[in-house]
Scaffold this active site. Structure first.
Site, PDB file in Angstrom:
ATOM      1  N   ASP A  33      -4.719  30.381  41.779  1.00  0.00           N
ATOM      2  CA  ASP A  33      -5.442  30.345  40.505  1.00  0.00           C
ATOM      3  C   ASP A  33      -6.795  29.693  40.729  1.00  0.00           C
ATOM      4  OD1 ASP A  33      -5.222  30.555  37.391  1.00  0.00           O
ATOM      5  OD2 ASP A  33      -6.106  28.588  37.804  1.00  0.00           O
ATOM      6  N   TYR A  56     -14.975  26.465  38.682  1.00  0.00           N
ATOM      7  CA  TYR A  56     -14.486  25.394  39.562  1.00  0.00           C
ATOM      8  C   TYR A  56     -15.419  25.156  40.754  1.00  0.00           C
ATOM      9  CZ  TYR A  56     -10.075  26.268  37.083  1.00  0.00           C
ATOM     10  OH  TYR A  56      -9.114  26.457  36.125  1.00  0.00           O
ATOM     11  N   LYS A 107     -11.520  33.627  36.523  1.00  0.00           N
ATOM     12  CA  LYS A 107     -11.829  33.541  35.086  1.00  0.00           C
ATOM     13  C   LYS A 107     -13.324  33.655  34.836  1.00  0.00           C
ATOM     14  CE  LYS A 107      -8.095  30.167  35.093  1.00  0.00           C
ATOM     15  NZ  LYS A 107      -8.241  29.295  36.244  1.00  0.00           N
ATOM     16  N   HIS A 159     -12.025  32.569  30.144  1.00  0.00           N
ATOM     17  CA  HIS A 159     -11.641  31.164  30.344  1.00  0.00           C
ATOM     18  C   HIS A 159     -11.409  30.432  29.022  1.00  0.00           C
ATOM     19  CE1 HIS A 159     -12.097  28.083  33.836  1.00  0.00           C
ATOM     20  NE2 HIS A 159     -11.238  27.626  32.948  1.00  0.00           N
TER      21      HIS A 159
END
Ligand code: NDP
Length: 325
Positions: free
Chosen positions: A51, A56, A84, A115
């Site tokens: 994931d 990130y 996402k 997201h």
């Protein structure tokens, strides 16, 4: 016959694909490059689901891990990769996906999620990624009732319709009120997944029931409550771990997986990654008792400021946020 490990369980999605029920989360640690070794350890331990997200900033490190694994003989089709679209890419979800694919070094993802059901300022590169004051007013006429976020989901559907870059599409951080706004406006694909914060301390049963009714698989982030792992310290979780002779993390994963949900733990402790893959067969009574831990006093541990006003209950611990139903 030996019992299946958590890494061996798949769940059926509403579009015919299947999703591995245990994923490794790749939110950045202190040093994001640690993600490369983390993902390699996880895949070698049997995890098949990674994931990640553009936001990130770790996708290039996931990409390095994939390169390493493919060179060792692992096949792309044996892995399930989720990424996402961040809300600063409201204007161009496909561009966000292209950046992710390029950093990951792959030609498609198995699952592309919106997201958050909001839109915020962002240039063609999605920057700045943090919302600025007044953003939601600008791009989503009102953070609660605005509908621009629906266009973003529809654009994600278009990627699935028109390209080979995604297999399944879904959403993240959708509350029931937001789902009720979205579902009548879906073009072709009811979201396959809703990724939300979920743990025995935050059962959100009304939301998981709603998703079950609409055949949307719930995927649980922060399954142990994030940094500090408060959920694995819960005396009842520890009691069950002792009873079954497993790690407390196996109990929190089993809580989700035995309820047909995905669990996305994150760890940079390589021993923990390797060990926490057992699936203890908790009884129905035990699963119900785990639910009850958060029923009276639900605790939301991941409080992103843009989550306020989205119709979630119990935002910010004991504060009952406004409900919109
Ligand atoms: P977790 O609930 O898995 O918490 C991870 C933290 O708990 C790590 O710091 C880990 O430390 C620690 N931990 C785990 N087990 C123990 C233990 N037994 N004892 C002590 N510490 C422990 O979740 P996250 O909040 O990181 O969420 C997981 C994933 O979900 C993310 O990586 C991301 O992929 C996704 N996510 C998605 C969001 C969204 O908006 N869609 C939002 C947030 C997360 P250690 O490294 O030492 O093991």
């Amino acid at each position: 016959m030996s019992q299946k490990l958590a890494t061996e369980i798949d769940l059926p999605l509403n579009d015919g694909h299947r999703i591995p029920a245990l994923a490794i989360g790749t939110l950045p640690p202190d040093l994001p490059q640690r993600v490369t070794a983390q993902v390699i350890t996880a895949v070698k331990a049997g995890y098949r689901h990674i994931d990640t997200a553009w936001y990130y900033g770790t996708e290039k490190y996931v990409g390095e891990a994939l390169k390493h694994l493919f060179a060792e003989g692992y096949k792309r089709e044996d892995l399930f990769i989720t990424t996402k679209v961040w809300h600063s890419f409201w204007h161009s979800p496909e561009k966000s996906l292209d950046k992710s694919l390029s950093d990951l070094g792959i030609s498609y993802v198995d699952l592309l999620l919106q997201h958050w059901p909001v839109c915020s300022h962002g240039d063609e590169n999605g920057l700045p990624s943090e919302p600025m004051e007044g953003d939601y007013v600008k791009y989503d006429d009102d953070p609660v009732t605005g509908t621009k976020f629906i266009d973003v989901y529809n654009a994600i559907e278009d990627i699935k319709l028109n390209t080979n870059k995604v297999k399944s599409v879904g959403i993240s951080n959708y509350s029931i009120p937001k789902l009720k706004q979205l579902l009548p406006k879906v073009k072709k694909f009811v979201p396959a997944v809703n990724q939300i914060e979920l743990s025995p301390h935050l059962p959100q049963k009304d939301l998981t029931d709603f998703c079950d009714q609409h055949k949307i698989i719930v995927s649980a982030y922060s399954p142990v409550g994030g940094t500090g792992a408060p959920v694995v310290k819960d005396p009842y979780v520890v009691e069950l771990a002792t009873k079954y002779g497993v790690e407390p993390n196996d109990i929190t994963n089993a809580y989700h997986i035995l309820n047909n949900r995905v669990s996305i733990p994150r760890s940079f402790n390589h021993d923990r990654i390797k060990k926490a893959i057992i699936l203890p067969r908790l009884t129905k009574d035990e699963l119900d008792s785990l639910y009850k831990l958060g029923e009276e006093n639900p605790r939301r541990y991941t409080n992103d400021p843009w989550g306020y006003g989205l119709g979630f209950r119990w935002w910010d611990g004991d504060t009952l946020s406004k409900e919109f139903d």
